[in-house]
Design an enzyme around this catalytic site. Structure first.
Site, PDB file in Angstrom:
ATOM      1  N   ASP A 110       0.847  -1.203   0.000  1.00 39.82           N
ATOM      2  CA  ASP A 110       0.000   0.000   0.000  1.00 39.82           C
ATOM      3  C   ASP A 110       0.883   1.254   0.000  1.00 39.82           C
ATOM      4  O   ASP A 110       2.039   1.201   0.424  1.00 39.82           O
ATOM      5  CB  ASP A 110      -0.888   0.023   1.248  1.00 39.82           C
ATOM      6  CG  ASP A 110      -1.852  -1.145   1.272  1.00 39.82           C
ATOM      7  OD1 ASP A 110      -2.149  -1.689   0.195  1.00 39.82           O
ATOM      8  OD2 ASP A 110      -2.286  -1.513   2.385  1.00 39.82           O
TER       9      ASP A 110
HETATM   10  N1  URA Z   1      -1.128  -5.931   3.975  1.00 39.77           N
HETATM   11  C1  URA Z   1      -1.679  -4.692   3.909  1.00 39.77           C
HETATM   12  O1  URA Z   1      -2.739  -4.448   4.449  1.00 39.77           O
HETATM   13  N2  URA Z   1      -0.996  -3.746   3.230  1.00 39.77           N
HETATM   14  C2  URA Z   1       0.198  -3.953   2.636  1.00 39.77           C
HETATM   15  O2  URA Z   1       0.776  -3.038   2.045  1.00 39.77           O
HETATM   16  C3  URA Z   1       0.750  -5.246   2.728  1.00 39.77           C
HETATM   17  C4  URA Z   1       0.058  -6.215   3.411  1.00 39.77           C
END
Ligand code: URA
Length: 240
Positions: A110
């Protein structure tokens, strides 16, 4: 391999552009100027400089980026700068191999997640690392909004149901590292998985950092925003 083909294979432009760079005196090979685009070199282990950029020949590119917060893994980001802007442009313009054009993220993080992000132009490697059947462990350091308790940890370990999926997802390992943080190990990579798992147990992710993939830990000297090539030893550690 001819020098113009070597440059082309590494993403320095079309064969014509590469021949032009060489003929105009912008390329040195092992420290020596070479203006013959058709000059033959053994490419394995070759180091060259093109337009001031020092480059080790790599048949396939495998690299590790320490992803900073506020960057998107998409090549065409919607809001935040793309992680691809942190890489030299030849890595993005390497010619297509199988279905892969330039280096790609091996799974996405993310925009607000930091830490280990692998990138490569090897489609098989991407598939292997992402396949849930391979069970490659990925370790996340999670900062939570609410205190972590044993009940939450037990639920994360025994499995939680995420909205769109009837099959429970579970953590391979989960330990509290302070009142407001835990270390979570996952062997699959569903969309927003950590955030959704924490929400499912009544908590909330305030910060997320990926610190380990397979047997490789993020090197302490690779600062946020920096990248480096992966060595053969790194690749062996990454793949169980
Ligand atoms: N899980 C999440 O919620 N976000 C990420 O970036 C990676 C794993």
């Amino acid at each position: 391999m001819q020098l113009q083909d070597i440059l082309y294979s590494q993403g320095f432009g079309t064969r014509r552009v590469c021949a032009g760079l060489i003929q105009k005196g912008h390329v040195t090979v092992m420290g020596e100027l070479c203006t013959d685009a058709a000059a033959d070199f053994e490419e394995v282990g070759l180091g060259f400089t093109a337009q001031g950029v020092a480059w080790p020949y790599q048949e396939r590119a495998y690299l590790l980026l320490n992803k900073p917060a506020g960057t998107e893994c998409s090549q065409k980001p919607s809001t935040w700068p793309s992680v691809y802007t942190l890489l030299p442009s030849p890595l993005r313009t390497r010619p297509q191999k199988a279905s892969v054009q330039g280096v790609q993220c091996v799974g996405r993080l993310d925009q607000d997640t930091t830490g280990m992000l692998l990138m490569t132009d090897d489609g098989q490697f991407i598939h292997k690392m992402n396949s849930p059947r391979r069970h490659v462990p990925k370790v996340y350091e999670v900062t939570t909004k609410h205190p972590v308790d044993q009940k939450q940890i037990d639920r994360l370990l025994s499995g939680v149901v995420l909205d769109d999926d009837p099959k429970p997802v579970l953590a391979a390992a989960c330990v509290a590292t302070s009142e407001l943080s835990l270390q979570l190990t996952l062997t699959e990579g569903k969309y927003h998985q950590v955030k959704r798992m924490l929400a499912a147990v009544g908590n909330r992710v305030e910060g997320l950092h990926r610190s380990r993939i397979g047997g490789m830990t993020l090197p302490a000297d690779l600062l946020p925003g920096q990248w480096r090539w992966l060595s053969a030893d790194d690749l062996a550690l990454l793949q169980p």
